[in-house]
Design a protein around this motif. Structure first.
Motif, short mmCIF file in Angstrom:
data_model
loop_
_atom_site.label_atom_id
_atom_site.label_comp_id
_atom_site.label_asym_id
_atom_site.label_seq_id
_atom_site.Cartn_x
_atom_site.Cartn_y
_atom_site.Cartn_z
N GLY A 145 0.77 -1.23 0.00
CA GLY A 145 0.00 0.00 0.00
C GLY A 145 0.80 1.28 0.00
O GLY A 145 0.25 2.34 0.31
N PHE A 153 -5.28 2.26 -0.14
CA PHE A 153 -5.85 1.06 0.45
C PHE A 153 -7.10 0.66 -0.32
O PHE A 153 -7.75 1.49 -0.96
CB PHE A 153 -6.18 1.25 1.95
CG PHE A 153 -7.46 2.00 2.22
CD1 PHE A 153 -8.66 1.33 2.44
CD2 PHE A 153 -7.47 3.39 2.25
CE1 PHE A 153 -9.83 2.01 2.69
CE2 PHE A 153 -8.64 4.09 2.50
CZ PHE A 153 -9.83 3.39 2.72
N ALA A 155 -10.49 -1.84 0.61
CA ALA A 155 -11.11 -2.64 1.68
C ALA A 155 -12.59 -2.83 1.37
O ALA A 155 -13.20 -2.08 0.61
CB ALA A 155 -10.92 -1.96 3.04
N SER A 246 0.98 6.74 4.81
CA SER A 246 0.81 5.30 4.96
C SER A 246 0.00 4.96 6.21
O SER A 246 -0.92 4.13 6.16
CB SER A 246 2.19 4.62 5.04
OG SER A 246 2.06 3.23 5.26
N MET A 249 -3.78 5.84 5.74
CA MET A 249 -4.52 4.87 4.94
C MET A 249 -4.68 3.53 5.66
O MET A 249 -5.73 2.89 5.56
CB MET A 249 -3.82 4.65 3.60
CG MET A 249 -3.82 5.87 2.67
SD MET A 249 -5.47 6.29 2.03
CE MET A 249 -6.00 7.57 3.20
N LYS A 250 -3.67 3.12 6.41
CA LYS A 250 -3.78 1.86 7.17
C LYS A 250 -4.85 1.97 8.24
O LYS A 250 -5.57 1.01 8.52
CB LYS A 250 -2.44 1.49 7.78
CG LYS A 250 -1.43 0.98 6.76
CD LYS A 250 -0.10 0.62 7.41
CE LYS A 250 0.89 0.09 6.38
NZ LYS A 250 2.21 -0.21 6.98
N GLU A 253 -8.19 1.67 6.47
CA GLU A 253 -8.41 0.29 6.04
C GLU A 253 -8.83 -0.59 7.23
O GLU A 253 -9.77 -1.39 7.13
CB GLU A 253 -7.14 -0.27 5.41
CG GLU A 253 -7.28 -1.72 4.95
CD GLU A 253 -5.99 -2.24 4.34
OE1 GLU A 253 -6.02 -3.33 3.72
OE2 GLU A 253 -4.94 -1.58 4.47
#
Length: 463
Positions: A145, A153, A155, A246, A249-250, A253
């Motif tokens: 990602g 991402f 999901a 990062s 976005m994690k 997600e």
């Protein structure tokens, strides 16, 4: 050692009986699972069978095994204490099994009267891109990602509620508490025509009855995609800009996969992901633009939240039918979410997630969505993007593809667009969209803008 033998002799036959009982619970007889039986009848049969099996097990464990080994255990006070302990353990285990297994509910999937079932509505996706630094290409990072300072991402969350009770601990209540009070939540809605900058406010009222209705129609089910672009200026302070984008976005997600989303409020998802970064003990400094998009399974609408100069466009039958607009404080200074150190707070641009432009619109089967960072939009004209998408994915001359064929087409198209953007960004004579915007703001320049490039293509599949 004698106590260990007593415990082993007591537990082994019980464990064998427990395994047998649970094998029957989770692999029941065919008669209890007959497809002709109504769902509620199946549930009652299953519960009765489980209850009967466990009751027999408890009686056997507490009477036969305990009595058998109690005689030998009475020879010493230590054995007596062991008997008492095992008796308590037996009762605790028995109650746990009864309360935890007998009360387990079996999902009953009713037909959704408001649209296609959630598992028949989805976004088929493909991702491609290049980092700005030529030595920074790492396929493992891309698969996880991250592309340079960009992040993305993909999901999906599908609700499986099997009762009609509204629970205030549901994710939509936690992220959208005003719904329980019947308050309105404003949202910006653009015109259906492409390249339109004006947005109008339209209320989204969610009362108890409204939430109940949405829940019954898989209201919290959605496919969600997002991109973020870390602000590169942080490198001069020794901060990796890619960490902020990062982690943002994690967080989004993870929230989607856990069901903590409201399928028509991507701005709230973005705000929650950012809030978790602020509340983290090891705070990550940096800034990022972001664009998050949800395909709601309840009403087959796309809901988006965009902050900064990342964005999206939707292609239908060879035309751009929807497009986001950049949010800029000034030329090349986009809106951004920021977490600066306290001593720099007054010197760093920091916008709120609530500042994101919000859009909502209907989609059709076969629509192709492109979500991308400014490395795409600054270097590739919309007309060229549409030509690539139409030729490789949505051409009317192409036969309706299978899922695998569609994925392959999307991947081929995403790779092509990323490669075109990279080449144009390195062309000093090309009058790129970025160069055109610069000239419109009084800067004399030409050529592309070298940057991290991330493109995420998604095709709407409603079958």
């Amino acid at each position: 050692m004698s106590n260990l033998v007593i415990c082993q002799n007591f537990l082994c036959p019980s464990i064998a009986r427990i395994n047998l009982c649970f094998h029957r619970v989770f692999f029941p007889k065919v008669s209890a699972e007959s497809p002709s039986l109504p769902c509620d009848v199946k549930s009652r049969l299953r519960k009765a069978s489980i209850h009967s099996e466990l009751r027999e097990l408890i009686v056997s464990v507490t009477s036969s095994n305990l009595k058998k080994h109690a005689a030998s255990a009475m020879k010493s006070s230590r054995a007596l204490r062991m008997q008492t302990t095992l008796g308590c353990l037996s009762r605790l285990v028995s109650r746990s099994f009864v309360s935890g297994v007998v009360n387990t509910k079996e999902p009953c999937h009713a037909q959704n009267p408001h649209g296609p079932p959630s598992d028949q509505t989805r976004l088929v996706t493909a991702v491609s891109g290049f980092p700005k630094q030529k030595t920074g290409y790492n396929i493992d990072h891309i698969l996880k990602g991250q592309i340079g300072e960009d992040a993305y991402f993909v999901a999906r969350h599908v609700d499986d509620w099997n009762n009609n009770l509204v629970d205030e601990t549901m994710p939509q209540y936690l992220l959208h508490p005003e719904a329980n009070r019947g308050q309105a939540s404003p949202a910006k809605s653009p015109s259906n025509r492409a390249n339109t900058a004006n947005t109008t406010s339209s209320p989204m009222v969610a009362s108890n009855a409204g939430v109940q209705s949405l829940r019954n129609s898989s209201s919290n089910s959605a496919d969600v995609i997002g991109v973020a672009d870390g602000v590169g200026g942080w490198r001069q302070y020794g901060v990796d800009p890619g960490l902020f984008s990062s982690h943002l976005m994690k967080n989004c997600e993870r929230l989607v996969k856990a069901g903590y989303l409201v399928s028509n409020h991507p701005a709230k998802l973005l705000a929650q992901g950012f809030r978790e970064m602020k509340e983290c003990k090891q705070q990550i400094m940096g800034s990022s633009t972001a664009c998050v998009m949800m395909l709601s399974h309840a009403d087959l609408k796309l809901y988006t939240a965009n902050i900064g100069d990342s964005g999206f466009l939707v292609v239908r039958r060879g035309e751009v039918v929807h497009r986001s607009q950049e949010q800029q404080h000034s030329f090349n200074t986009p809106f951004q979410l920021s977490l600066p150190p306290s001593e720099m707070a007054s010197d760093v641009l920091s916008d709120h997630p609530e500042s994101a432009d919000r859009y909502e619109f209907n989609v059709e089967d076969g629509d192709v969505i492109m979500l991308a960072t400014d490395g795409i939009f600054d270097n590739v004209p919309d007309s060229l993007l549409v030509d690539e998408i139409s030729a490789k994915v949505s051409s009317p001359d192409l036969v309706a593809p299978s899922h695998d064929e569609l994925t392959a087409r999307l991947q081929q198209c995403a790779n092509s667009i990323a490669l075109i953007a990279r080449k144009l960004s390195q062309d000093p004579d090309f009058l790129s969209p970025f160069a055109q915007n610069a000239r419109a703001n009084g800067f004399r320049m030409s050529g592309g803008k070298e940057d991290d490039i991330t493109v995420l293509l998604a095709a709407v599949r409603i079958s």
